[in-house]
Motif scaffolding. Structure first.
Motif, PDB file in Angstrom:
ATOM      1  N   GLN A 461       3.119 -14.662 -14.321  1.00 27.53           N
ATOM      2  CA  GLN A 461       4.340 -14.142 -13.720  1.00 27.53           C
ATOM      3  C   GLN A 461       4.325 -14.308 -12.205  1.00 27.53           C
ATOM      4  O   GLN A 461       3.315 -14.053 -11.537  1.00 27.53           O
ATOM      5  N   ILE A 462       5.448 -14.739 -11.650  1.00 27.28           N
ATOM      6  CA  ILE A 462       5.630 -14.839 -10.199  1.00 27.28           C
ATOM      7  C   ILE A 462       6.266 -13.533  -9.719  1.00 27.28           C
ATOM      8  O   ILE A 462       7.329 -13.137 -10.189  1.00 27.28           O
ATOM      9  N   THR A 463       5.605 -12.868  -8.792  1.00 26.87           N
ATOM     10  CA  THR A 463       6.101 -11.612  -8.239  1.00 26.87           C
ATOM     11  C   THR A 463       6.196 -11.732  -6.727  1.00 26.87           C
ATOM     12  O   THR A 463       5.784 -12.734  -6.131  1.00 26.87           O
ATOM     13  N   SER A 464       6.696 -10.684  -6.103  1.00 22.32           N
ATOM     14  CA  SER A 464       6.766 -10.690  -4.635  1.00 22.32           C
ATOM     15  C   SER A 464       5.381 -10.759  -4.019  1.00 22.32           C
ATOM     16  O   SER A 464       5.208 -11.263  -2.905  1.00 22.32           O
ATOM     17  N   ALA A 465       4.369 -10.295  -4.744  1.00 20.44           N
ATOM     18  CA  ALA A 465       3.005 -10.299  -4.207  1.00 20.44           C
ATOM     19  C   ALA A 465       2.394 -11.687  -4.196  1.00 20.44           C
ATOM     20  O   ALA A 465       1.714 -12.061  -3.235  1.00 20.44           O
ATOM     21  N   ASN A 466       2.619 -12.470  -5.257  1.00 19.69           N
ATOM     22  CA  ASN A 466       1.984 -13.789  -5.295  1.00 19.69           C
ATOM     23  C   ASN A 466       2.931 -14.940  -4.967  1.00 19.69           C
ATOM     24  O   ASN A 466       2.507 -16.104  -4.927  1.00 19.69           O
ATOM     25  N   ARG A 467       4.198 -14.640  -4.724  1.00 19.26           N
ATOM     26  CA  ARG A 467       5.149 -15.712  -4.423  1.00 19.26           C
ATOM     27  C   ARG A 467       4.788 -16.509  -3.166  1.00 19.26           C
ATOM     28  O   ARG A 467       4.917 -17.746  -3.162  1.00 19.26           O
ATOM     29  N   PRO A 468       4.323 -15.867  -2.074  1.00 20.13           N
ATOM     30  CA  PRO A 468       3.968 -16.677  -0.898  1.00 20.13           C
ATOM     31  C   PRO A 468       2.899 -17.726  -1.193  1.00 20.13           C
ATOM     32  O   PRO A 468       3.026 -18.883  -0.762  1.00 20.13           O
ATOM     33  N   VAL A 469       1.864 -17.359  -1.949  1.00 18.54           N
ATOM     34  CA  VAL A 469       0.824 -18.330  -2.269  1.00 18.54           C
ATOM     35  C   VAL A 469       1.345 -19.362  -3.263  1.00 18.54           C
ATOM     36  O   VAL A 469       1.068 -20.564  -3.140  1.00 18.54           O
ATOM     37  N   ALA A 470       2.113 -18.922  -4.255  1.00 14.59           N
ATOM     38  CA  ALA A 470       2.683 -19.860  -5.227  1.00 14.59           C
ATOM     39  C   ALA A 470       3.567 -20.882  -4.528  1.00 14.59           C
ATOM     40  O   ALA A 470       3.487 -22.092  -4.809  1.00 14.59           O
ATOM     41  N   ASN A 471       4.416 -20.427  -3.622  1.00 16.34           N
ATOM     42  CA  ASN A 471       5.276 -21.346  -2.887  1.00 16.34           C
ATOM     43  C   ASN A 471       4.470 -22.250  -1.963  1.00 16.34           C
ATOM     44  O   ASN A 471       4.797 -23.430  -1.774  1.00 16.34           O
ATOM     45  N   THR A 472       3.428 -21.693  -1.359  1.00 11.41           N
ATOM     46  CA  THR A 472       2.579 -22.497  -0.483  1.00 11.41           C
ATOM     47  C   THR A 472       1.956 -23.652  -1.257  1.00 11.41           C
ATOM     48  O   THR A 472       1.952 -24.801  -0.785  1.00 11.41           O
ATOM     49  N   ILE A 473       1.443 -23.374  -2.453  1.00 12.58           N
ATOM     50  CA  ILE A 473       0.823 -24.425  -3.250  1.00 12.58           C
ATOM     51  C   ILE A 473       1.848 -25.465  -3.666  1.00 12.58           C
ATOM     52  O   ILE A 473       1.570 -26.683  -3.622  1.00 12.58           O
ATOM     53  N   ARG A 474       3.015 -25.044  -4.067  1.00  7.33           N
ATOM     54  CA  ARG A 474       4.064 -26.014  -4.438  1.00  7.33           C
ATOM     55  C   ARG A 474       4.399 -26.925  -3.269  1.00  7.33           C
ATOM     56  O   ARG A 474       4.540 -28.155  -3.440  1.00  7.33           O
ATOM     57  N   ALA A 475       4.513 -26.337  -2.076  1.00  5.13           N
ATOM     58  CA  ALA A 475       4.829 -27.141  -0.890  1.00  5.13           C
ATOM     59  C   ALA A 475       3.672 -28.063  -0.526  1.00  5.13           C
ATOM     60  O   ALA A 475       3.885 -29.225  -0.137  1.00  5.13           O
ATOM     61  N   LEU A 476       2.445 -27.566  -0.646  1.00  7.08           N
ATOM     62  CA  LEU A 476       1.285 -28.393  -0.309  1.00  7.08           C
ATOM     63  C   LEU A 476       1.175 -29.597  -1.241  1.00  7.08           C
ATOM     64  O   LEU A 476       0.808 -30.698  -0.806  1.00  7.08           O
ATOM     65  N   ILE A 477       1.473 -29.412  -2.522  1.00 11.10           N
ATOM     66  CA  ILE A 477       1.442 -30.546  -3.450  1.00 11.10           C
ATOM     67  C   ILE A 477       2.496 -31.575  -3.049  1.00 11.10           C
ATOM     68  O   ILE A 477       2.229 -32.791  -3.046  1.00 11.10           O
ATOM     69  N   ALA A 478       3.682 -31.099  -2.696  1.00 11.81           N
ATOM     70  CA  ALA A 478       4.739 -32.024  -2.272  1.00 11.81           C
ATOM     71  C   ALA A 478       4.313 -32.800  -1.030  1.00 11.81           C
ATOM     72  O   ALA A 478       4.558 -34.008  -0.918  1.00 11.81           O
ATOM     73  N   LEU A 479       3.685 -32.124  -0.078  1.00 11.91           N
ATOM     74  CA  LEU A 479       3.220 -32.811   1.133  1.00 11.91           C
ATOM     75  C   LEU A 479       2.096 -33.786   0.807  1.00 11.91           C
ATOM     76  O   LEU A 479       2.061 -34.906   1.343  1.00 11.91           O
ATOM     77  N   LYS A 480       1.143 -33.357  -0.036  1.00 10.59           N
ATOM     78  CA  LYS A 480       0.061 -34.257  -0.434  1.00 10.59           C
ATOM     79  C   LYS A 480       0.629 -35.523  -1.052  1.00 10.59           C
ATOM     80  O   LYS A 480       0.149 -36.636  -0.795  1.00 10.59           O
ATOM     81  N   HIS A 481       1.662 -35.378  -1.846  1.00 12.36           N
ATOM     82  CA  HIS A 481       2.270 -36.524  -2.517  1.00 12.36           C
ATOM     83  C   HIS A 481       3.008 -37.444  -1.559  1.00 12.36           C
ATOM     84  O   HIS A 481       2.986 -38.657  -1.742  1.00 12.36           O
ATOM     85  N   THR A 482       3.679 -36.882  -0.581  1.00 11.80           N
ATOM     86  CA  THR A 482       4.643 -37.660   0.191  1.00 11.80           C
ATOM     87  C   THR A 482       4.154 -38.109   1.565  1.00 11.80           C
ATOM     88  O   THR A 482       4.776 -38.969   2.179  1.00 11.80           O
ATOM     89  N   MET A 483       3.060 -37.554   2.050  1.00 13.65           N
ATOM     90  CA  MET A 483       2.598 -37.880   3.397  1.00 13.65           C
ATOM     91  C   MET A 483       1.429 -38.872   3.347  1.00 13.65           C
ATOM     92  O   MET A 483       0.328 -38.524   2.906  1.00 13.65           O
TER      93      MET A 483
END
Length: 632
Positions: A461-483
């Protein structure tokens, strides 16, 4: 009476100040005095000039330059004649030559140890807001991949290959490129630990654990992963078998014997040591790996305990080329579970990846604190090693956690070990170097200790507590892929990394480059907000693509200009990532709408697989203004 007069005077004074013209002195302080820099003003009117703001000024960030800001008031009808006196309060009041002003307006100065000179007011480009596309990204090269370790028992409540197959689209959406399946083989019953036994105590190297399903289920899982663009690696156990492996009775010569009994490696009571002095054993192990490639279309192997003194390097030098001679004519990739740095003989084995084990130890050394001196030294040492011949044709897998991260007696995991440093360390291991690994559940920072001897429940489950880390990982994967600058791989494919100097010991900053692509990463491990001054930054327009201050609410980006020594504000345990070149300011092809004027809610900018796209209402345009999709 006297009190009434004082009140009247006070009211008059406040009314005058309220009507006063407010103006500011912006100081680009290059004196090196730091917090000891003080600006005093002496003028014709002590009432309006006085000495306000002499110490501890606020800092205004303009185009990446931090200007120390002092605010003053002048009566509208009164002349302004002020003398500016800059002092180094920490050095016997070293004073710069006076600078006089006579107009109530904002001033910009550059202060050096020689004096102050007025400079032209910097032009402030309008920030351009956009959105980073984070889902379903694909890597720009094989050196920009992300690997995912999957324990079938924990990944779903059913614990089967079929159930895991149903969730493969979620992994593809996340951006996973390689799925590493933890050992899928039947587990030995004899000597069993826990309710399941160890996955690294197999009873048959060429069978599927019936708890997970059948060979057909594995074939279907692999086929679906391939259809979605993901590779599948198996976890291989080359050093030992379980106590009731079929070879114990059928091929006792495959084992190491001592005093009439088979040896338990490292005193592990649930496994027996294999004998690599036996040519037949070597052939049997290589044939078993080839079976999975030929039969189930497996793409690679994560090989357990390759540092074992019982497995000679010569075995891998024979086996790895033999695996390439498979019936599917495919390249089989190999990851060795060892840090080759302290065991340099393994560099000749033929693996494409080793473990960044010492780097992981350095990550964990920070713990929940802010002392990153050891981490910074280890990071630099690793970067130096990447330039040596040993890593010219291979790479490392890096990670913050994996299946072995269960503490003493299954008492803790990485979350309890790193605490509030979870996000900073995640950013660091994803972007510094190497192929990043995610362990199942890590993408949502699930708190359970995944003891692989028993079934565990992952809270997805994604909650307000773990959303910052979950979003960070999603963004980091996108950057790893595209940069391209975040590419790992061999000496010819990986980006160049430079660790930057900062004025804050708890801040880690580094620059990644590949061609004209630059990625700038700044991470604050400190416990308080800070303004950090960087050095050796290439002045340019950048796009801030990841910001800890906004990540909980989504994936916003902002175009900014950074100078050679920008000042970046970071919250406690915060981070920012910038990329260059920034998104270009281009016409969208839509009448009276431009990418440089995104204050209008009509236009939204996204980065998808490294390509700038512009969204207007229900249409998508490319950076040149051509319509790509209508009725989106």
């Amino acid at each position: 009476m006297t009190r009434r007069i004082l009140i009247i005077i006070t009211i008059v004074l406040y009314s005058l100040i309220a009507r006063a013209d407010t103006f500011r002195f912006y100081i680009d302080d290059q004196t090196g005095w730091g917090n000891n820099f003080a600006l005093y003003v002496w003028g014709d009117s002590e009432l309006y000039g006085g000495w306000p703001g002499a110490k501890n000024p606020s800092v205004t960030l303009i185009n990446g330059v931090g200007f120390k800001t002092f605010t003053y008031n002048a009566a509208p009808s009164a002349p302004v004649n002020y003398h500016l006196i800059a002092n180094n309060n920490g050095d016997s009041n070293t004073q710069l030559p006076d600078f006089d002003v006579s107009l109530a307006r904002d001033y910009y100065f550059r202060a050096t140890t020689s004096g102050m000179e007025e400079i032209e007011a910097p032009s402030v480009p309008m920030p351009v807001a956009g959105t980073l596309a984070v889902d379903n990204t694909t890597p720009v090269s094989s050196a920009n991949r992300v690997i995912y370790e999957l324990n079938l028992y924990d990944f779903t409540s059913a614990g089967t290959l079929a159930a895991a197959q149903n969730r493969l689209p979620e992994l593809r959406k996340l951006g996973i490129d390689i799925i590493w399946l933890m050992p899928i083989y039947p587990r030995s019953v004899q000597g069993r630990i826990g309710t399941l036994g160890s996955p690294y105590a197999p009873s048959n190297f060429t069978a599927v654990n019936p708890d997970h399903g059948s060979l057909t289920d594995l074939q279907d899982f692999v086929a679906e992963a391939h259809r979605l663009g993901m590779a599948v690696w198996l976890d291989w156990v080359p050093n030992h078998t379980g106590l009731d492996h079929e070879w114990v009775s059928s091929h006792p010569e495959y084992y190491v014997w001592q005093n009439g009994a088979i040896v338990h490696p490292n005193n592990y009571g649930d496994v027996y040591q294999l004998n690599y002095n036996s040519a037949a054993l070597r052939n049997a192990m290589t044939s078993a790996m080839l079976y999975w490639v030929n039969t189930a279309d497996i793409d690679g192997f994560r090989c357990d305990y390759v540092s074992s003194p019982a497995i000679p390097v010569s075995y891998w030098q024979q086996a790895i080329p033999a695996l390439q001679n498979n019936t599917r004519s495919k390249r089989v990739e190999m990851l060795g579970e060892a840090d080759f740095i302290p065991q340099p003989s393994l560099y000749a084995a033929g693996f494409q990846y080793d473990y960044g084990w010492q780097f992981n130890t350095a990550l964990k050394s920070v713990g929940t604190g802010s002392d990153i001196s050891n981490l910074r030294s280890e990071a630099q040492r690793l970067l130096n090693l990447l330039n040596t011949a040993n890593y010219a044709s291979m790479n490392s897998m890096v990670y913050l956690t994996n299946h072995d991260d269960i503490g003493d007696n299954f008492s803790s995991n990485y979350l309890s070990q790193v605490g509030s440093n979870l996000a900073p360390l995640t950013v660091l291991f994803f972007t510094l170097y190497g192929m990043p690994l995610l362990y199942n559940g890590q993408e949502v920072a699930q708190p359970a200790i995944l003891n692989y001897f028993n079934r565990n429940t992952i809270n997805w489950q994604i909650t307000s507590a773990n959303r910052p880390v979950a979003n960070t990982i999603r963004a980091l994967i996108a950057l790893k892929h595209t940069m391209p600058a975040l590419a790992d791989g061999t000496a010819t494919t990986r980006g160049n990394t430079t660790i930057l100097s900062t004025n804050r010991p708890s801040v880690m900053a580094y620059r990644k480059t590949q061609g004209n692509n630059t990625v700038l990463v700044i991470i604050n491990f400190g416990t308080s907000d800070t303004d950090v001054t960087l050095s050796a930054v290439t002045p340019a327009n950048y796009t801030r693509v990841l910001d800890s201050r906004t990540i909980a609410s989504g994936f916003s980006t902002e175009d900014v200009y950074l100078s050679a020594s920008p000042v970046i504000h970071l919250p406690a345990k915060g981070y920012q990532i910038f990329v260059s070149p920034a998104f270009p300011s281009v016409s969208t092809g839509i009448e009276n709408t431009h990418a440089s004027d995104l204050q209008s809610p009509q236009v939204r900018k996204i980065l998808s697989n490294g390509q700038l796209l512009l969204l207007c209402e229900n249409r998508i345009f490319n950076a040149q203004g051509a319509l790509i999709i209508n009725n989106y």
